[in-house]
Design a protein around this motif. Structure first.
Motif, mmCIF file in Angstrom:
data_model
loop_
_atom_site.group_PDB
_atom_site.id
_atom_site.type_symbol
_atom_site.label_atom_id
_atom_site.label_comp_id
_atom_site.label_asym_id
_atom_site.label_seq_id
_atom_site.Cartn_x
_atom_site.Cartn_y
_atom_site.Cartn_z
ATOM 1 N N LYS A 97 0.875 -1.172 0.000
ATOM 2 C CA LYS A 97 0.000 0.000 0.000
ATOM 3 C C LYS A 97 0.909 1.216 0.000
ATOM 4 C CE LYS A 97 -4.073 2.020 1.979
ATOM 5 N NZ LYS A 97 -4.991 2.079 3.097
ATOM 6 N N ALA A 98 0.804 2.006 -1.037
ATOM 7 C CA ALA A 98 1.721 3.134 -1.263
ATOM 8 C C ALA A 98 1.719 4.126 -0.098
ATOM 9 C CB ALA A 98 1.335 3.852 -2.549
ATOM 10 N N PRO A 99 2.846 4.807 0.091
ATOM 11 C CA PRO A 99 2.906 5.835 1.135
ATOM 12 C C PRO A 99 1.855 6.909 0.894
ATOM 13 C CG PRO A 99 5.064 5.462 0.154
ATOM 14 C CD PRO A 99 4.081 4.709 -0.665
ATOM 15 N N VAL A 156 11.573 7.946 6.670
ATOM 16 C CA VAL A 156 11.169 8.867 5.605
ATOM 17 C C VAL A 156 12.332 9.809 5.359
ATOM 18 C CG1 VAL A 156 9.574 10.689 4.905
ATOM 19 C CG2 VAL A 156 8.727 8.751 6.244
ATOM 20 N N HIS A 157 12.784 9.860 4.091
ATOM 21 C CA HIS A 157 13.791 10.835 3.667
ATOM 22 C C HIS A 157 13.014 11.934 2.945
ATOM 23 C CE1 HIS A 157 17.130 8.192 4.646
ATOM 24 N NE2 HIS A 157 16.443 7.216 4.096
ATOM 25 N N TYR A 158 13.224 13.180 3.367
ATOM 26 C CA TYR A 158 12.389 14.259 2.821
ATOM 27 C C TYR A 158 13.166 15.566 2.702
ATOM 28 C CZ TYR A 158 12.002 15.959 7.632
ATOM 29 O OH TYR A 158 12.281 16.436 8.885
ATOM 30 N N THR A 199 4.263 24.738 2.771
ATOM 31 C CA THR A 199 5.485 24.315 2.069
ATOM 32 C C THR A 199 5.261 22.945 1.450
ATOM 33 O OG1 THR A 199 6.830 25.543 3.658
ATOM 34 C CG2 THR A 199 7.955 23.867 2.345
ATOM 35 N N THR A 200 5.728 22.768 0.219
ATOM 36 C CA THR A 200 5.658 21.461 -0.435
ATOM 37 C C THR A 200 6.933 20.691 -0.112
ATOM 38 O OG1 THR A 200 4.259 22.285 -2.217
ATOM 39 C CG2 THR A 200 5.513 20.266 -2.662
ATOM 40 N N TYR A 201 6.747 19.467 0.347
ATOM 41 C CA TYR A 201 7.862 18.566 0.667
ATOM 42 C C TYR A 201 7.801 17.354 -0.241
ATOM 43 C CZ TYR A 201 8.725 21.204 4.943
ATOM 44 O OH TYR A 201 9.026 22.189 5.839
ATOM 45 N N TYR A 202 8.983 16.838 -0.558
ATOM 46 C CA TYR A 202 9.139 15.628 -1.355
ATOM 47 C C TYR A 202 9.713 14.567 -0.434
ATOM 48 C CZ TYR A 202 8.615 19.054 -5.026
ATOM 49 O OH TYR A 202 8.136 20.060 -5.814
ATOM 50 N N TYR A 203 9.320 13.299 -0.652
ATOM 51 C CA TYR A 203 9.802 12.250 0.254
ATOM 52 C C TYR A 203 9.809 10.873 -0.395
ATOM 53 C CZ TYR A 203 4.940 10.710 0.955
ATOM 54 O OH TYR A 203 3.678 10.235 0.768
ATOM 55 N N THR A 204 10.621 10.003 0.176
ATOM 56 C CA THR A 204 10.597 8.573 -0.121
ATOM 57 C C THR A 204 10.551 7.844 1.216
ATOM 58 O OG1 THR A 204 13.004 8.323 -0.101
ATOM 59 C CG2 THR A 204 11.978 8.784 -2.239
ATOM 60 N N VAL A 205 10.092 6.593 1.195
ATOM 61 C CA VAL A 205 10.050 5.790 2.416
ATOM 62 C C VAL A 205 10.852 4.509 2.227
ATOM 63 C CG1 VAL A 205 7.779 6.703 3.043
ATOM 64 C CG2 VAL A 205 7.927 4.503 1.854
ATOM 65 N N THR A 206 11.348 4.010 3.330
ATOM 66 C CA THR A 206 12.069 2.752 3.362
ATOM 67 C C THR A 206 11.919 2.176 4.770
ATOM 68 O OG1 THR A 206 14.167 1.661 2.843
ATOM 69 C CG2 THR A 206 14.306 3.785 3.966
ATOM 70 N N LYS A 217 12.178 0.598 -1.247
ATOM 71 C CA LYS A 217 12.192 2.060 -1.250
ATOM 72 C C LYS A 217 11.103 2.528 -2.206
ATOM 73 C CE LYS A 217 15.182 6.052 -2.032
ATOM 74 N NZ LYS A 217 16.518 6.490 -2.438
ATOM 75 N N SER A 218 10.350 3.526 -1.780
ATOM 76 C CA SER A 218 9.272 4.045 -2.621
ATOM 77 C C SER A 218 9.817 5.036 -3.647
ATOM 78 C CB SER A 218 8.228 4.749 -1.755
ATOM 79 O OG SER A 218 8.732 5.994 -1.296
ATOM 80 N N THR A 219 8.954 5.376 -4.579
ATOM 81 C CA THR A 219 9.260 6.469 -5.497
ATOM 82 C C THR A 219 9.092 7.783 -4.726
ATOM 83 O OG1 THR A 219 6.961 6.557 -6.216
ATOM 84 C CG2 THR A 219 8.465 5.183 -7.522
ATOM 85 N N VAL A 220 9.524 8.877 -5.322
ATOM 86 C CA VAL A 220 9.387 10.184 -4.680
ATOM 87 C C VAL A 220 7.922 10.621 -4.754
ATOM 88 C CG1 VAL A 220 10.081 12.608 -4.759
ATOM 89 C CG2 VAL A 220 11.758 10.823 -5.239
ATOM 90 N N ARG A 221 7.428 11.064 -3.614
ATOM 91 C CA ARG A 221 6.047 11.532 -3.485
ATOM 92 C C ARG A 221 6.061 12.933 -2.880
ATOM 93 N NH1 ARG A 221 2.631 7.186 -4.303
ATOM 94 N NH2 ARG A 221 0.925 8.193 -3.186
ATOM 95 N N THR A 222 4.906 13.594 -2.801
ATOM 96 C CA THR A 222 4.862 14.952 -2.256
ATOM 97 C C THR A 222 3.700 15.129 -1.287
ATOM 98 O OG1 THR A 222 3.405 15.847 -3.959
ATOM 99 C CG2 THR A 222 5.764 15.944 -4.389
#
Length: 150
Positions: free
Chosen positions: A41-43, A72-74, A111-118, A130-135
């Motif tokens: 299930k996607a972030p 979360v890397h953001y 503020t818009t943030y970009y993130y990936t999860v692992t 690792k997920s793709t980059v999301r916002t």
């Protein structure tokens, strides 16, 4: 009253022995690691305010040690996700899936943030996912945005 005191003393003595029984303090060994961990299930944003966001995602059960970390890397630049938020989770080894939730604090409003999860085991070994980059975008001060419910 005199008959109650001996019963109370016996009950207290018996109860104090229970934690010392071997079966009561059994620690199970880690289960076998999953051959492949995948995000099922996607972030998504569970909740966001002007200073806090909770990101949630689900994977198949990674196995291994009981304690894992959702990470979360953001950042506000999609090419610079150098900020990190990390929360522990205790796996339920009887479940086929694991839902991670990570809290990100001290965000800027509007503020818009970009993130990936692992995720990783407590010893730092990556689960290999690792997920793709999301916002997500934080709201104005005092506003709250509630995302999808599990």
């Amino acid at each position: 009253m005199n008959r109650l005191l001996p019963r109370l003393a016996i009950a207290t003595a018996v109860a104090s022995l229970i934690p010392s029984l071997p079966s009561a303090a059994q620690v199970l060994p880690p289960v076998k690691k999953a051959e492949r961990v995948r995000i099922t299930k996607a972030p998504e944003v569970e909740l966001t305010t002007d200073h806090l966001t909770i990101i949630r995602w689900t994977t198949n059960n990674p196995g291994g040690s009981d304690v894992h970390y959702g990470i979360v890397h953001y950042g506000s630049d999609p090419k610079d996700l150098s900020q990190t938020a990390k929360n522990p989770i205790r796996l339920n080894q009887g479940h086929a899936y694991t839902t991670f939730r990570v809290r990100i604090y001290d965000l800027k409003p509007r503020t818009t943030y970009y993130y990936t999860v692992t995720s990783e085991e407590s010893n730092g070994t990556s689960d290999g996912v690792k997920s793709t980059v999301r916002t997500f975008t934080t709201p104005a001060p005092g506003e709250i945005i509630v995302g999808a419910r599990p």
